[in-house]
Write a protein that holds these residues in place. Sequence first.
Motif, PDB file in Angstrom:
ATOM      1  N   LYS A  23       0.841  -1.204   0.000  1.00  0.00           N
ATOM      2  CA  LYS A  23       0.000   0.000   0.000  1.00  0.00           C
ATOM      3  C   LYS A  23       0.872   1.249   0.000  1.00  0.00           C
ATOM      4  N   ASN A  24       1.922   1.239   0.811  1.00  0.00           N
ATOM      5  CA  ASN A  24       2.881   2.343   0.889  1.00  0.00           C
ATOM      6  C   ASN A  24       4.295   1.762   0.841  1.00  0.00           C
ATOM      7  N   PRO A  25       4.733   1.284  -0.318  1.00  0.00           N
ATOM      8  CA  PRO A  25       6.018   0.581  -0.386  1.00  0.00           C
ATOM      9  C   PRO A  25       7.207   1.429   0.051  1.00  0.00           C
ATOM     10  N   GLU A  26       7.112   2.740  -0.117  1.00  0.00           N
ATOM     11  CA  GLU A  26       8.230   3.603   0.272  1.00  0.00           C
ATOM     12  C   GLU A  26       8.490   3.565   1.782  1.00  0.00           C
ATOM     13  N   GLN A  36      17.443   3.759  -9.953  1.00  0.00           N
ATOM     14  CA  GLN A  36      18.686   3.614 -10.717  1.00  0.00           C
ATOM     15  C   GLN A  36      18.474   2.816 -11.994  1.00  0.00           C
ATOM     16  N   GLN A  37      17.438   1.979 -12.011  1.00  0.00           N
ATOM     17  CA  GLN A  37      17.125   1.186 -13.202  1.00  0.00           C
ATOM     18  C   GLN A  37      16.057   1.857 -14.065  1.00  0.00           C
ATOM     19  N   GLY A  38      15.668   3.072 -13.686  1.00  0.00           N
ATOM     20  CA  GLY A  38      14.639   3.782 -14.426  1.00  0.00           C
ATOM     21  C   GLY A  38      13.235   3.309 -14.092  1.00  0.00           C
ATOM     22  N   LEU A  39      13.098   2.673 -12.933  1.00  0.00           N
ATOM     23  CA  LEU A  39      11.799   2.168 -12.479  1.00  0.00           C
ATOM     24  C   LEU A  39      11.373   2.942 -11.229  1.00  0.00           C
ATOM     25  N   SER A  40      10.172   2.658 -10.772  1.00  0.00           N
ATOM     26  CA  SER A  40       9.701   3.204  -9.504  1.00  0.00           C
ATOM     27  C   SER A  40       8.746   2.186  -8.895  1.00  0.00           C
ATOM     28  N   ARG A  42       5.737   2.411  -8.777  1.00  0.00           N
ATOM     29  CA  ARG A  42       4.500   2.320  -9.564  1.00  0.00           C
ATOM     30  C   ARG A  42       4.428   0.996 -10.306  1.00  0.00           C
ATOM     31  N   ILE A  43       5.590   0.464 -10.678  1.00  0.00           N
ATOM     32  CA  ILE A  43       5.653  -0.830 -11.369  1.00  0.00           C
ATOM     33  C   ILE A  43       5.365  -1.967 -10.394  1.00  0.00           C
ATOM     34  N   GLY A  44       5.669  -1.742  -9.111  1.00  0.00           N
ATOM     35  CA  GLY A  44       5.491  -2.747  -8.080  1.00  0.00           C
ATOM     36  C   GLY A  44       6.778  -2.957  -7.317  1.00  0.00           C
ATOM     37  N   VAL A  45       6.789  -3.985  -6.482  1.00  0.00           N
ATOM     38  CA  VAL A  45       7.958  -4.328  -5.682  1.00  0.00           C
ATOM     39  C   VAL A  45       8.423  -5.716  -6.105  1.00  0.00           C
ATOM     40  N   CYS A  46       9.725  -5.857  -6.254  1.00  0.00           N
ATOM     41  CA  CYS A  46      10.327  -7.107  -6.697  1.00  0.00           C
ATOM     42  C   CYS A  46      10.083  -8.227  -5.671  1.00  0.00           C
ATOM     43  N   VAL A  47       9.843  -9.417  -6.164  1.00  0.00           N
ATOM     44  CA  VAL A  47       9.620 -10.585  -5.301  1.00  0.00           C
ATOM     45  C   VAL A  47      10.759 -10.747  -4.299  1.00  0.00           C
ATOM     46  N   GLY A  48      11.990 -10.547  -4.747  1.00  0.00           N
ATOM     47  CA  GLY A  48      13.145 -10.700  -3.871  1.00  0.00           C
ATOM     48  C   GLY A  48      13.110  -9.741  -2.695  1.00  0.00           C
ATOM     49  N   ASP A  49      12.664  -8.515  -2.929  1.00  0.00           N
ATOM     50  CA  ASP A  49      12.560  -7.539  -1.840  1.00  0.00           C
ATOM     51  C   ASP A  49      11.463  -7.927  -0.859  1.00  0.00           C
ATOM     52  N   ILE A  50      10.352  -8.428  -1.379  1.00  0.00           N
ATOM     53  CA  ILE A  50       9.254  -8.880  -0.511  1.00  0.00           C
ATOM     54  C   ILE A  50       9.723 -10.065   0.311  1.00  0.00           C
TER      55      ILE A  50
END
Length: 103
Positions: A23-26, A36-40, A42-50
């Motif tokens: 809901k508030n990933p930040e 750094q990869q040009g993402l944010s 908004r695309i979502g959160v990577c499985v590895g980070d979760i």
Amino acid sequence: MEPLFIYKALSNETRSQILQWLKNPEDFFDEKPYLQQGLSFRIGVCVGDIQTRAGLAQSVISSYLLTMQKAGLLESERIGKWTYYRRNEKTIQEFSEYVQKKL
């Protein structure tokens, strides 16, 4: 929207936490590597980070995310070899309205 699938998905504490984190990933994840990869987020959160945040095996987290996606609570997007998950706000809103009207 299938309310029973959503109830089942939310009945697990870790799956409920994941939904809250997204809901508030930040507040829960570091966005710098994404930017750094040009993402944010908004695309979502990577499985590895979760998986790292939850402290569970990647296979368990992948299973949880799939359950939530099948329930309609999450959307995913694959970029290269990584999969990113974000909340499906439309389904969450529909479920909220369902609960308010039916319960």
